[in-house]
Design a protein around this motif. Structure first.
Motif, PDB file in Angstrom:
ATOM      1  N   MET A   1       0.991  -1.172  -0.030  1.00 34.20           N
ATOM      2  CA  MET A   1      -0.057  -0.261   0.166  1.00 34.20           C
ATOM      3  C   MET A   1       0.913   1.292   0.056  1.00 34.20           C
ATOM      4  O   MET A   1       1.852   1.339   0.765  1.00 34.20           O
ATOM      5  N   PRO A  82      -7.160  -7.473   2.158  1.00 36.13           N
ATOM      6  CA  PRO A  82      -6.765  -5.959   2.054  1.00 36.13           C
ATOM      7  C   PRO A  82      -6.749  -5.298   3.410  1.00 36.13           C
ATOM      8  O   PRO A  82      -7.996  -5.726   4.142  1.00 36.13           O
ATOM      9  N   LYS A  97      -8.325   4.660   2.246  1.00 34.74           N
ATOM     10  CA  LYS A  97      -7.677   3.672   1.095  1.00 34.74           C
ATOM     11  C   LYS A  97      -7.941   2.245   1.748  1.00 34.74           C
ATOM     12  O   LYS A  97      -8.127   2.044   2.846  1.00 34.74           O
ATOM     13  N   GLY A  99      -6.376  -1.667   0.693  1.00 38.07           N
ATOM     14  CA  GLY A  99      -5.236  -2.228   0.039  1.00 38.07           C
ATOM     15  C   GLY A  99      -4.221  -3.233   0.781  1.00 38.07           C
ATOM     16  O   GLY A  99      -4.407  -3.280   1.870  1.00 38.07           O
TER      17      GLY A  99
END
Length: 100
Positions: A1, A82, A97, A99
């Motif tokens: 990430m 994730p 975010k 990920g």
């Protein structure tokens, strides 16, 4: 990430966050100063019972600003799924975010 953002109105401050998906090495770069948050050679990077990691920083723009980076990992198979990343500036969410 990996993500980056700029905060501040008159004087911009650059923030770059990186986490290596395999080793777990996590760093943050604030205005060019790199800080290691997780080191792959520490056991706590790979074995941890907490699901939420929270790092707090104080950035001096003309006035101090509180920066918080939050990492939330899934309960089941956390290393294979994730993670959620939230960035707060003065307690307001500025970036979200998801990920590896």
């Amino acid at each position: 990430m990996q993500f980056s953002l700029e905060i501040g109105h008159d004087q911009k401050n650059s923030i770059e966050f990186q986490r290596h998906w395999f080793s777990g090495r996590t760093t943050i770069k604030i205005n060019g100063d790199v800080t290691t948050l997780k080191d792959p050679f520490q056991l706590s990077t790979h074995v941890d019972l907490e699901f939420t990691k929270r790092w707090e920083f104080s950035i001096k723009i003309p006035e101090p600003v509180k920066l918080v980076v939050e990492q939330i990992r899934p309960v089941l198979f956390g290393g294979l799924r994730p993670h959620q990343y939230n960035v707060y500036v003065d307690d307001s969410l500025v970036l979200e975010k998801c990920g590896y």
